[in-house]
Design a protein around this motif. Structure first.
Motif, mmCIF file in Angstrom:
data_model
loop_
_atom_site.group_PDB
_atom_site.id
_atom_site.type_symbol
_atom_site.label_atom_id
_atom_site.label_comp_id
_atom_site.label_asym_id
_atom_site.label_seq_id
_atom_site.Cartn_x
_atom_site.Cartn_y
_atom_site.Cartn_z
ATOM 1 N N PHE A 103 0.837 -1.190 0.000
ATOM 2 C CA PHE A 103 0.000 0.000 0.000
ATOM 3 C C PHE A 103 0.878 1.248 0.000
ATOM 4 N N GLU A 104 1.967 1.215 0.742
ATOM 5 C CA GLU A 104 2.876 2.363 0.803
ATOM 6 C C GLU A 104 3.465 2.669 -0.570
ATOM 7 N N SER A 105 3.862 1.637 -1.311
ATOM 8 C CA SER A 105 4.468 1.874 -2.628
ATOM 9 C C SER A 105 3.466 2.500 -3.593
ATOM 10 N N ILE A 106 2.192 2.106 -3.483
ATOM 11 C CA ILE A 106 1.149 2.677 -4.348
ATOM 12 C C ILE A 106 0.949 4.155 -4.014
ATOM 13 N N LEU A 107 0.875 4.465 -2.724
ATOM 14 C CA LEU A 107 0.684 5.860 -2.317
ATOM 15 C C LEU A 107 1.833 6.730 -2.790
ATOM 16 N N ARG A 108 3.052 6.221 -2.649
ATOM 17 C CA ARG A 108 4.221 7.015 -3.070
ATOM 18 C C ARG A 108 4.269 7.166 -4.588
ATOM 19 N N ALA A 109 3.938 6.116 -5.311
ATOM 20 C CA ALA A 109 3.990 6.179 -6.778
ATOM 21 C C ALA A 109 3.027 7.217 -7.327
ATOM 22 N N GLU A 110 1.883 7.397 -6.656
ATOM 23 C CA GLU A 110 0.862 8.316 -7.144
ATOM 24 C C GLU A 110 0.825 9.637 -6.384
ATOM 25 N N GLY A 111 1.736 9.824 -5.439
ATOM 26 C CA GLY A 111 1.784 11.072 -4.678
ATOM 27 C C GLY A 111 0.530 11.326 -3.864
ATOM 28 N N LEU A 112 0.002 10.287 -3.198
ATOM 29 C CA LEU A 112 -1.269 10.367 -2.487
ATOM 30 C C LEU A 112 -1.091 10.522 -0.978
ATOM 31 N N THR A 113 -2.031 11.214 -0.390
ATOM 32 C CA THR A 113 -2.146 11.320 1.066
ATOM 33 C C THR A 113 -3.513 10.797 1.475
ATOM 34 N N LEU A 114 -3.560 9.974 2.495
ATOM 35 C CA LEU A 114 -4.827 9.402 2.930
ATOM 36 C C LEU A 114 -5.732 10.469 3.538
ATOM 37 N N LEU A 115 -7.030 10.282 3.358
ATOM 38 C CA LEU A 115 -8.027 11.236 3.871
ATOM 39 C C LEU A 115 -8.410 10.909 5.318
ATOM 40 N N SER A 116 -7.407 10.805 6.154
ATOM 41 C CA SER A 116 -7.663 10.441 7.549
ATOM 42 C C SER A 116 -8.538 11.454 8.266
ATOM 43 N N ASP A 117 -8.457 12.716 7.855
ATOM 44 C CA ASP A 117 -9.230 13.756 8.529
ATOM 45 C C ASP A 117 -10.700 13.760 8.131
#
Length: 340
Positions: free
Chosen positions: A187-201
């Motif tokens: 999951f971390e590699s996918i987030l980094r590849a796409e420049g994503l931040t989770l919508l935790s807020d």
């Protein structure tokens, strides 16, 4: 007078009090049938003590994706549910919300604010953990992507939730999902590849359930609620889950009463809570304003040929001990064990 009696007599209603004082006796069903899953103990660590099967609960997180039906701001509310594969040992065939166990990689993402974002401070403090419990938000979002194909993330602080309207983007993230489920990507590699931040807020802590002692598999589960992204399509994975639906909480509960829709107790109680809201805005407003979230720890006690589940507030709860599952006593549903 119990909270439930007070509510009945005065007409007052408080979701948190009612949640922990309900008198539902059985773990999975409204009626007199106990649907207790059979478990392969080889998959779990068994701790022996005082003649009981005592399992340490594993941290888990679940997210209830909600939307207003017919794209109306007035509701009524619908929630996304998945049917678990009937061949699974744990609650096979039951309808559940996307979710699963927290893993070590979730903590690694939680430690990186650029990836994990941060939950609303008030919501985070409700968990009562020393580290703010961000790993639970991460796990809920990851499991939602793995099981439902919905990714609650944004590309930048100035953008809203990820849009997958474009066919190319849909194909890209479907590929990511399949790779993640095949364990060919993290999951971390996918987030980094796409420049994503989770919508935790934008995901709010809603309830807390712990599987009772004596159960052969236990989870310490945090339930969250989030608005479904309008430009993403939720779908089951055809592996661990075999069907999906958007359904009103009341419809799900009614179908369960008619033996058409298998549900487990925590799911039932969270559906009952959702059913008290008219639309999504009311749900999110209430969830973001919770001052306390009670921990609900049912207790299992022998009841004739079966097992009875007591919740906090039920008569006999304080005196109850967990039902005994000694190494010489078969588990529920197996020859010689408690009836199901």
């Amino acid at each position: 007078m119990s909270n439930l009696d007070r509510v009945a007599l005065t007409g007052e209603y408080d979701y948190l009090e009612e949640l922990i004082s309900c008198n539902l006796s059985y773990f999975y069903n409204f009626e007199d049938e106990l649907l207790f899953p059979t478990i392969n103990l080889k998959e779990s660590e068994v701790i022996y003590g005082l003649g009981l099967w005592v399992m340490e609960p594993r941290d888990a997180a679940t997210v209830m994706l909600v939307r207003n039906s017919d794209n109306s701001s007035e509701g009524p509310i619908e929630v996304f549910m998945l049917r678990r594969n009937l061949n699974l040992d744990f609650v096979g065939g039951a309808y559940v919300f996307p979710g699963g166990a927290v893993d070590e990689l979730d903590q690694a993402i939680a430690d990186d604010q650029e990836l994990a974002g941060r939950p609303d401070h008030k919501s985070g403090s409700l968990l009562g953990t020393n580290d703010g419990g961000v790993k639970f938000w991460v796990a809920a979002i990851r499991e939602c992507f793995e099981e439902a194909g919905v990714l609650l993330a944004r590309r930048s602080a100035s953008e809203g939730v990820l849009s997958l309207v474009d066919a190319g983007d849909r194909a890209l993230f479907d590929g990511y999902r399949q790779a993640l489920n095949r364990k060919e990507a993290t999951f971390e590699s996918i987030l980094r590849a796409e420049g994503l931040t989770l919508l935790s807020d934008s995901i709010f802590y809603f309830s807390h359930w712990i599987t009772p002692e004596g159960a052969p598999r236990r989870y310490d589960t945090r339930f969250f609620v989030a608005v479904a992204p309008p430009d993403q399509v939720a779908l089951h994975d055809n592996g661990e889950t075999v069907a999906n639906c958007w359904i009103s909480p009341n419809d799900a509960l009614n179908r369960h009463r008619n033996s058409e829709f298998d549900l487990i107790l925590p799911t039932i109680k969270n559906l009952e809570a959702l059913a008290r809201f008219s639309n999504v805005a009311e749900v999110i407003s209430a969830a973001s304003a919770f001052e306390t979230i009670p921990t609900v720890l049912p207790r299992m006690v022998p009841d004739g040929n079966g097992v009875r589940i007591l919740l906090p507030g039920d008569q006999g709860y304080e005196e109850a001990l967990s039902a005994e599952f000694s190494p010489t006593r078969p588990l529920p549903g197996r020859p010689g064990g408690p009836a199901i």
